[in-house]
Design a protein around this motif. Structure first.
Motif, PDB file in Angstrom:
ATOM      1  N   MET A   3       0.673  -1.221   0.031  1.00 29.51           N
ATOM      2  CA  MET A   3      -0.074  -0.321  -0.083  1.00 29.51           C
ATOM      3  C   MET A   3       0.978   1.282   0.014  1.00 29.51           C
ATOM      4  O   MET A   3       1.851   1.382   0.791  1.00 29.51           O
ATOM      5  CB  MET A   3      -0.784   0.056   1.228  1.00 29.51           C
ATOM      6  CG  MET A   3      -1.888   1.176   1.252  1.00 29.51           C
ATOM      7  SD  MET A   3      -2.950   1.270   2.708  1.00 29.51           S
ATOM      8  CE  MET A   3      -3.842  -0.437   2.485  1.00 29.51           C
ATOM      9  N   GLN A   4       0.554   2.236  -0.970  1.00 27.42           N
ATOM     10  CA  GLN A   4       1.349   3.440  -0.825  1.00 27.42           C
ATOM     11  C   GLN A   4       0.663   4.443  -0.279  1.00 27.42           C
ATOM     12  O   GLN A   4      -0.472   4.985  -0.291  1.00 27.42           O
ATOM     13  CB  GLN A   4       1.659   3.940  -2.523  1.00 27.42           C
ATOM     14  CG  GLN A   4       2.558   5.112  -2.484  1.00 27.42           C
ATOM     15  CD  GLN A   4       2.769   5.625  -4.243  1.00 27.42           C
ATOM     16  OE1 GLN A   4       2.165   4.520  -5.004  1.00 27.42           O
ATOM     17  NE2 GLN A   4       3.443   6.442  -4.184  1.00 27.42           N
ATOM     18  N   LEU A   5       1.480   4.805   0.845  1.00 26.38           N
ATOM     19  CA  LEU A   5       1.055   5.948   1.932  1.00 26.38           C
ATOM     20  C   LEU A   5       1.144   7.335   1.178  1.00 26.38           C
ATOM     21  O   LEU A   5       2.079   7.469   0.608  1.00 26.38           O
ATOM     22  CB  LEU A   5       1.303   5.706   3.271  1.00 26.38           C
ATOM     23  CG  LEU A   5       1.002   4.285   3.837  1.00 26.38           C
ATOM     24  CD1 LEU A   5       1.946   4.311   5.330  1.00 26.38           C
ATOM     25  CD2 LEU A   5      -0.413   4.199   4.147  1.00 26.38           C
ATOM     26  N   ALA A   6       0.281   8.266   1.802  1.00 27.01           N
ATOM     27  CA  ALA A   6       0.735   9.735   1.419  1.00 27.01           C
ATOM     28  C   ALA A   6       2.010   9.900   1.886  1.00 27.01           C
ATOM     29  O   ALA A   6       2.295   9.721   2.966  1.00 27.01           O
ATOM     30  CB  ALA A   6      -0.667  10.434   2.256  1.00 27.01           C
ATOM     31  N   ALA A   7       2.527  10.915   0.941  1.00 25.17           N
ATOM     32  CA  ALA A   7       4.209  11.128   1.205  1.00 25.17           C
ATOM     33  C   ALA A   7       4.111  12.013   2.518  1.00 25.17           C
ATOM     34  O   ALA A   7       5.252  11.883   3.256  1.00 25.17           O
ATOM     35  CB  ALA A   7       4.347  12.307  -0.043  1.00 25.17           C
ATOM     36  N   ARG A   8       3.022  12.969   2.987  1.00 24.37           N
ATOM     37  CA  ARG A   8       3.204  13.585   4.194  1.00 24.37           C
ATOM     38  C   ARG A   8       3.313  12.869   5.357  1.00 24.37           C
ATOM     39  O   ARG A   8       3.921  13.394   6.278  1.00 24.37           O
ATOM     40  CB  ARG A   8       1.998  14.551   4.229  1.00 24.37           C
ATOM     41  CG  ARG A   8       0.512  13.886   4.531  1.00 24.37           C
ATOM     42  CD  ARG A   8      -0.515  14.897   4.484  1.00 24.37           C
ATOM     43  NE  ARG A   8      -1.778  14.070   4.432  1.00 24.37           N
ATOM     44  CZ  ARG A   8      -2.581  13.702   3.324  1.00 24.37           C
ATOM     45  NH1 ARG A   8      -1.930  13.925   2.198  1.00 24.37           N
ATOM     46  NH2 ARG A   8      -3.628  13.158   3.466  1.00 24.37           N
ATOM     47  N   VAL A   9       2.774  11.433   5.254  1.00 22.58           N
ATOM     48  CA  VAL A   9       3.041  10.647   6.621  1.00 22.58           C
ATOM     49  C   VAL A   9       4.462  10.333   6.778  1.00 22.58           C
ATOM     50  O   VAL A   9       4.809  10.484   8.087  1.00 22.58           O
ATOM     51  CB  VAL A   9       1.926   9.437   6.601  1.00 22.58           C
ATOM     52  CG1 VAL A   9       2.369   8.243   7.660  1.00 22.58           C
ATOM     53  CG2 VAL A   9       0.608   9.927   6.167  1.00 22.58           C
ATOM     54  N   GLY A  10       5.160  10.183   5.703  1.00 24.64           N
ATOM     55  CA  GLY A  10       6.364   9.785   5.863  1.00 24.64           C
ATOM     56  C   GLY A  10       7.470  10.952   6.590  1.00 24.64           C
ATOM     57  O   GLY A  10       8.595  10.768   6.984  1.00 24.64           O
ATOM     58  N   GLN A  11       7.046  12.137   6.549  1.00 24.48           N
ATOM     59  CA  GLN A  11       7.620  13.312   7.296  1.00 24.48           C
ATOM     60  C   GLN A  11       7.419  13.500   8.526  1.00 24.48           C
ATOM     61  O   GLN A  11       8.014  14.315   9.235  1.00 24.48           O
ATOM     62  CB  GLN A  11       7.080  14.705   6.165  1.00 24.48           C
ATOM     63  CG  GLN A  11       7.419  14.815   4.816  1.00 24.48           C
ATOM     64  CD  GLN A  11       6.776  15.894   4.248  1.00 24.48           C
ATOM     65  OE1 GLN A  11       6.379  16.724   4.715  1.00 24.48           O
ATOM     66  NE2 GLN A  11       6.585  16.003   2.746  1.00 24.48           N
ATOM     67  N   VAL A  12       6.574  12.782   9.246  1.00 25.82           N
ATOM     68  CA  VAL A  12       6.145  12.977  10.304  1.00 25.82           C
ATOM     69  C   VAL A  12       6.734  12.095  11.398  1.00 25.82           C
ATOM     70  O   VAL A  12       6.484  10.592  11.179  1.00 25.82           O
ATOM     71  CB  VAL A  12       4.704  13.179  10.633  1.00 25.82           C
ATOM     72  CG1 VAL A  12       4.219  13.000  12.008  1.00 25.82           C
ATOM     73  CG2 VAL A  12       4.016  14.151   9.899  1.00 25.82           C
TER      74      VAL A  12
END
Length: 389
Positions: free
Chosen positions: A1-10
């Protein structure tokens, strides 16, 4: 599943992670002294619980207004006028799912990609992550013990750019326990007004003060700064209502309407009967707040003296909240390694300063009982002495 990029910044919350690990160790039968959680160890005062129970009995279990129960918004307006000299009306206030949610809603309503938000370090670990989730850029300004871990007017002035939209102010502070003096706040307010930016004042620890320290809401300094101020607060710390999840945000009507729209599409209203407990908290005598503050004051003195008697550990005496921010740089360890080794070796849970943007310190919460403080300090001292032996 490809998560939203913004989640990886948090980054995940280190405080919650360490608190969960300490609780899991306790469940496994280990004797853990935990200084990790920013949560009063007292029960919620009886009259607050009774008001919520009464609300349940009266059927206050349905949907309510997204911005909060009108009676609670009025009670908050009365409190802000009485205690903080802030002239807000109920339309200037939204009740949120805890103080944290008030700040999250603010960032979503106010911050856009390209906007900069100035955050002094040490900072409460969720501030930068909220800014990132809103698409903004957190601008971290380092402070140190020489200024009491407070940003100076000169630092603020030098950090503001044409992209700066908001300055985050937290006094009394998590994690340091420092409190800005009225004079310091007036100097910061002058910069904010001159450079025409906004400030959000996180005042969740305002009732927990020591040694004659004064809490001044920056918005009360004058009309110019009031127009640029957003005030965040809640019931978790002063009334030991952490699990109730009731906070609030006060500001310009247009902003509050925007935050209300966001809340209406995310959580709807705050738990209805919990809001009646919050009304009781504000409208009844404040003896319970003082009783808890006095207990915190005694614990603060003990943990402060014990820490400063450990070779290689130094900390300033906090004037508010229920934290000490101890410098461990002389131990030769960075904060995460120090905390992990301390927890494994001596079963003492603390929070690494890297979570707050400062890697040579650890945070200890003294919102725990005195026997646990004494035992935990014995174990911490043993650990540090073994490091140097």
């Amino acid at each position: 599943m490809q998560l939203a990029a913004r989640v990886g910044q948090v980054s995940p919350s280190l405080t919650l992670a360490i608190s969960a690990k300490a609780k899991a160790m306790k469940l496994n039968g280990l004797d853990v002294c935990s200084f990790s959680a920013g949560e009063p160890d007292f029960d919620t005062p009886a009259h607050i619980k009774a008001a919520a129970k009464q609300a349940l009995d009266k059927g206050k279990t349905k949907y309510g207004p997204a911005a909060g129960e009108p009676k609670l918004r009025q009670a908050i307006a009365n409190k802000l006028r009485r205690d903080n000299r802030l002239e807000y009306q109920p339309d200037n206030i939204i009740v949120t799912n805890g103080g944290k949610h008030s700040l999250f809603g603010l960032m979503q309503a106010l911050i856009e990609p390209g906007d900069e938000v100035i955050i002094p370090a040490p900072y409460w670990l969720s501030y930068p992550e909220m800014v990132k989730l809103a698409g903004g850029t957190p601008i971290i300004v380092q402070t140190d013990a020489s200024t009491g871990y407070k940003i100076t007017p000169e630092q603020l002035q030098a950090t503001i750019t044409p992209q700066t939209k908001l300055f985050v102010l937290n006094s009394p502070s998590n994690p340091t326990g420092m409190v800005y003096t009225p004079e310091e706040l007036k100097a910061l307010a002058q910069v904010i007004v001159e450079r025409d930016i906004l400030v959000v004042s996180d005042e969740i620890y305002e009732k927990i003060l020591y040694d004659g320290a004064q809490h001044l809401s920056i918005g009360a300094i004058g009309s110019d700064i009031f127009q640029r101020t957003i005030t965040s607060n809640g019931f978790a710390k002063a009334y030991s209502m952490t699990g109730w999840r009731v906070g609030y945000l006060a500001g310009a009507v247009d902003l509050i309407k925007a935050v209300t729209t966001i809340q209406s599409h995310s959580t709807s209203n705050v738990c209805t009967f919990a809001q009646y407990g919050a009304i009781a908290a504000l409208e009844n005598p404040q003896d319970c707040v003082e009783e808890m503050r006095l207990a915190f004051a005694k614990r603060r003195q003990v943990i402060y003296e014990r820490l400063n008697n450990i070779p290689g550990i130094r900390c300033s005496q906090p004037n508010g909240a229920f934290y000490v921010f101890a410098d461990i740089s002389k131990t030769g360890l960075q904060s995460l390694e120090f905390c992990n080794r301390l927890l494994e070796a001596e079963k003492v849970a603390t929070v690494p300063g890297i979570a707050f943007g400062v890697d040579n310190c650890i945070r200890l919460s003294y919102a725990t009982d005195m026997p646990s403080i004494e035992k935990g300090m014995d174990r911490l001292e043993k650990f540090v002495r073994q490091l140097s032996s």
